[in-house]
Write a protein that holds these residues in place. Sequence first.
Motif, PDB file in Angstrom:
ATOM      1  N   GLY A   1     -18.458   7.308  -3.615  1.00  0.00           N
ATOM      2  CA  GLY A   1     -18.481   5.304  -3.443  1.00  0.00           C
ATOM      3  C   GLY A   1     -18.255   4.490  -4.218  1.00  0.00           C
ATOM      4  N   LEU A   2     -17.411   4.464  -5.551  1.00  0.00           N
ATOM      5  CA  LEU A   2     -16.121   3.975  -6.150  1.00  0.00           C
ATOM      6  C   LEU A   2     -14.895   3.533  -4.842  1.00  0.00           C
ATOM      7  CD1 LEU A   2     -14.793   5.677  -9.365  1.00  0.00           C
ATOM      8  CD2 LEU A   2     -16.454   3.625  -8.702  1.00  0.00           C
ATOM      9  N   LYS A   3     -14.851   2.134  -5.122  1.00  0.00           N
ATOM     10  CA  LYS A   3     -14.009   1.376  -4.115  1.00  0.00           C
ATOM     11  C   LYS A   3     -12.751   2.059  -4.463  1.00  0.00           C
ATOM     12  CE  LYS A   3     -16.814  -2.558  -3.569  1.00  0.00           C
ATOM     13  NZ  LYS A   3     -16.831  -3.999  -3.193  1.00  0.00           N
ATOM     14  N   PRO A   4     -11.198   1.773  -3.615  1.00  0.00           N
ATOM     15  CA  PRO A   4      -9.943   2.296  -3.739  1.00  0.00           C
ATOM     16  C   PRO A   4      -9.073   1.534  -4.586  1.00  0.00           C
ATOM     17  CG  PRO A   4     -10.636   1.634  -1.177  1.00  0.00           C
ATOM     18  CD  PRO A   4     -11.439   1.509  -1.706  1.00  0.00           C
ATOM     19  N   VAL A   5      -9.724  -0.150  -5.180  1.00  0.00           N
ATOM     20  CA  VAL A   5      -9.063  -1.035  -5.394  1.00  0.00           C
ATOM     21  C   VAL A   5      -8.950  -0.401  -6.877  1.00  0.00           C
ATOM     22  CG1 VAL A   5      -9.519  -2.735  -3.335  1.00  0.00           C
ATOM     23  CG2 VAL A   5     -11.012  -2.799  -5.708  1.00  0.00           C
ATOM     24  N   ALA A   6      -7.800  -1.614  -7.822  1.00  0.00           N
ATOM     25  CA  ALA A   6      -7.989  -1.469  -8.982  1.00  0.00           C
ATOM     26  C   ALA A   6      -8.941  -2.680  -9.671  1.00  0.00           C
ATOM     27  CB  ALA A   6      -6.286  -1.085  -9.733  1.00  0.00           C
TER      28      ALA A   6
ATOM     29  N   PRO B   1     -12.935   6.026 -14.523  1.00  0.00           N
ATOM     30  CA  PRO B   1     -12.082   5.728 -12.994  1.00  0.00           C
ATOM     31  C   PRO B   1     -12.398   4.145 -12.488  1.00  0.00           C
ATOM     32  CG  PRO B   1     -13.109   7.852 -14.238  1.00  0.00           C
ATOM     33  CD  PRO B   1     -13.240   6.682 -15.302  1.00  0.00           C
ATOM     34  N   GLY B   2     -11.258   4.157 -11.386  1.00  0.00           N
ATOM     35  CA  GLY B   2     -12.274   2.832 -10.901  1.00  0.00           C
ATOM     36  C   GLY B   2     -11.181   1.788 -11.232  1.00  0.00           C
ATOM     37  N   ASP B   3     -10.856   1.548 -12.461  1.00  0.00           N
ATOM     38  CA  ASP B   3     -10.718   0.842 -13.174  1.00  0.00           C
ATOM     39  C   ASP B   3      -9.249   0.166 -12.190  1.00  0.00           C
ATOM     40  OD1 ASP B   3     -13.282  -0.012 -14.480  1.00  0.00           O
ATOM     41  OD2 ASP B   3     -11.676   0.608 -16.395  1.00  0.00           O
ATOM     42  N   ALA B   4      -7.931   1.142 -12.589  1.00  0.00           N
ATOM     43  CA  ALA B   4      -6.458   1.022 -12.606  1.00  0.00           C
ATOM     44  C   ALA B   4      -6.012   2.456 -11.575  1.00  0.00           C
ATOM     45  CB  ALA B   4      -5.918   1.616 -14.272  1.00  0.00           C
ATOM     46  N   LYS B   5      -4.651   1.567 -11.126  1.00  0.00           N
ATOM     47  CA  LYS B   5      -3.760   2.969 -10.458  1.00  0.00           C
ATOM     48  C   LYS B   5      -2.986   3.432 -11.497  1.00  0.00           C
ATOM     49  CE  LYS B   5      -6.109   2.302  -6.997  1.00  0.00           C
ATOM     50  NZ  LYS B   5      -6.859   2.914  -6.506  1.00  0.00           N
ATOM     51  N   ILE B   6      -3.128   4.093 -11.555  1.00  0.00           N
ATOM     52  CA  ILE B   6      -1.644   5.339 -12.720  1.00  0.00           C
ATOM     53  C   ILE B   6      -0.597   5.534 -11.676  1.00  0.00           C
ATOM     54  CG2 ILE B   6      -2.253   7.627 -13.949  1.00  0.00           C
ATOM     55  CD1 ILE B   6      -4.271   4.586 -14.839  1.00  0.00           C
ATOM     56  N   LEU B   7       0.402   6.064 -11.924  1.00  0.00           N
ATOM     57  CA  LEU B   7       1.264   6.598 -11.217  1.00  0.00           C
ATOM     58  C   LEU B   7       2.173   6.529 -12.293  1.00  0.00           C
ATOM     59  CD1 LEU B   7       0.666   3.295 -10.347  1.00  0.00           C
ATOM     60  CD2 LEU B   7       2.828   3.352  -9.166  1.00  0.00           C
ATOM     61  N   ARG B   8       2.619   7.979 -11.993  1.00  0.00           N
ATOM     62  CA  ARG B   8       3.211   9.004 -13.106  1.00  0.00           C
ATOM     63  C   ARG B   8       3.866   9.330 -12.726  1.00  0.00           C
ATOM     64  NH1 ARG B   8      -1.742  11.511 -17.291  1.00  0.00           N
ATOM     65  NH2 ARG B   8      -0.322  12.429 -17.980  1.00  0.00           N
TER      66      ARG B   8
ATOM     67  N   LEU C   1       2.830  -1.611  -2.732  1.00  0.00           N
ATOM     68  CA  LEU C   1       1.622  -0.820  -1.567  1.00  0.00           C
ATOM     69  C   LEU C   1       0.238  -1.384  -2.805  1.00  0.00           C
ATOM     70  CD1 LEU C   1       2.019   1.912  -0.997  1.00  0.00           C
ATOM     71  CD2 LEU C   1       1.667   0.001   0.217  1.00  0.00           C
ATOM     72  N   SER C   2      -0.404  -1.660  -3.962  1.00  0.00           N
ATOM     73  CA  SER C   2      -0.969  -2.032  -4.759  1.00  0.00           C
ATOM     74  C   SER C   2      -1.361  -3.318  -5.517  1.00  0.00           C
ATOM     75  CB  SER C   2      -0.820  -1.040  -6.484  1.00  0.00           C
ATOM     76  OG  SER C   2      -0.676   0.167  -6.252  1.00  0.00           O
ATOM     77  N   VAL C   3       0.046  -3.758  -5.418  1.00  0.00           N
ATOM     78  CA  VAL C   3      -0.560  -5.224  -5.827  1.00  0.00           C
ATOM     79  C   VAL C   3      -1.790  -5.994  -4.443  1.00  0.00           C
ATOM     80  CG1 VAL C   3       0.551  -7.526  -5.697  1.00  0.00           C
ATOM     81  CG2 VAL C   3       1.765  -5.625  -7.064  1.00  0.00           C
ATOM     82  N   TYR C   4      -0.306  -5.494  -3.365  1.00  0.00           N
ATOM     83  CA  TYR C   4      -1.156  -6.322  -1.412  1.00  0.00           C
ATOM     84  C   TYR C   4      -2.503  -5.882  -1.203  1.00  0.00           C
ATOM     85  CZ  TYR C   4       3.364  -9.140  -2.307  1.00  0.00           C
ATOM     86  OH  TYR C   4       4.351  -9.895  -2.476  1.00  0.00           O
ATOM     87  N   LEU C   5      -2.389  -4.249  -1.700  1.00  0.00           N
ATOM     88  CA  LEU C   5      -3.496  -3.696  -1.105  1.00  0.00           C
ATOM     89  C   LEU C   5      -4.938  -2.967  -1.535  1.00  0.00           C
ATOM     90  CD1 LEU C   5      -1.713  -1.590   1.629  1.00  0.00           C
ATOM     91  CD2 LEU C   5      -2.692  -3.918   2.199  1.00  0.00           C
ATOM     92  N   LEU C   6      -4.489  -3.449  -3.600  1.00  0.00           N
ATOM     93  CA  LEU C   6      -5.447  -2.617  -3.662  1.00  0.00           C
ATOM     94  C   LEU C   6      -5.776  -2.770  -5.352  1.00  0.00           C
ATOM     95  CD1 LEU C   6      -3.926   1.145  -3.622  1.00  0.00           C
ATOM     96  CD2 LEU C   6      -5.720   0.312  -2.520  1.00  0.00           C
ATOM     97  N   GLU C   7      -5.519  -5.260  -4.196  1.00  0.00           N
ATOM     98  CA  GLU C   7      -6.058  -5.290  -5.543  1.00  0.00           C
ATOM     99  C   GLU C   7      -5.030  -4.994  -7.364  1.00  0.00           C
ATOM    100  OE1 GLU C   7      -9.864  -6.266  -5.812  1.00  0.00           O
ATOM    101  OE2 GLU C   7     -10.410  -6.328  -3.694  1.00  0.00           O
TER     102      GLU C   7
END
Length: 167
Positions: free
Chosen positions: A23-28, A52-59, A75-81
Amino acid sequence: MSSEFDDVLSANERYAEQFDLGGLKPVAARGIAIVTCMDSRIEPLDMLGLKPGDAKILRNAGARVTEDTLRTLVLSVYLLEVQRVLVLPHTRCKMASVDSDEAVHDAIYQTYGVDTRSLEFRTNNDQIGALRHDLERIRHHPLLPSGLPVMGAIYDVDTGKVSAVDG
């Protein structure tokens, strides 16, 4: 099914029995993207007080800002807050301890006989210089918003401390 993966599949069975992140939303939720290294000594959520759910992690190897990193940030900026970006390499990184990509290519070829010269590894033993360069790549990318907050820092794998880097 391959027995080489039985350990992780068994561990996942136990994990799924107690799974509570549905149920976590896919946004940061905290509006942050973190670009960090693939090194298994790094736990980006825990070390920054995130969950989990707070951030987008790029590794990736060396926490470098590659074309794929930039694509993912757009994509993260425009679609994932995502509203801010932290680039976070670490101490004692293999990618920052060699003189050049050529040295890595040579080591792989000499040890395994595999020619990797078609790949760019983005090694750089001037870790702070490389970090500053990568911060500028984000700040000046034409598809990212002007004024997007971008910060660099180094994670110390021996102390757990994160130190901001001007740049």
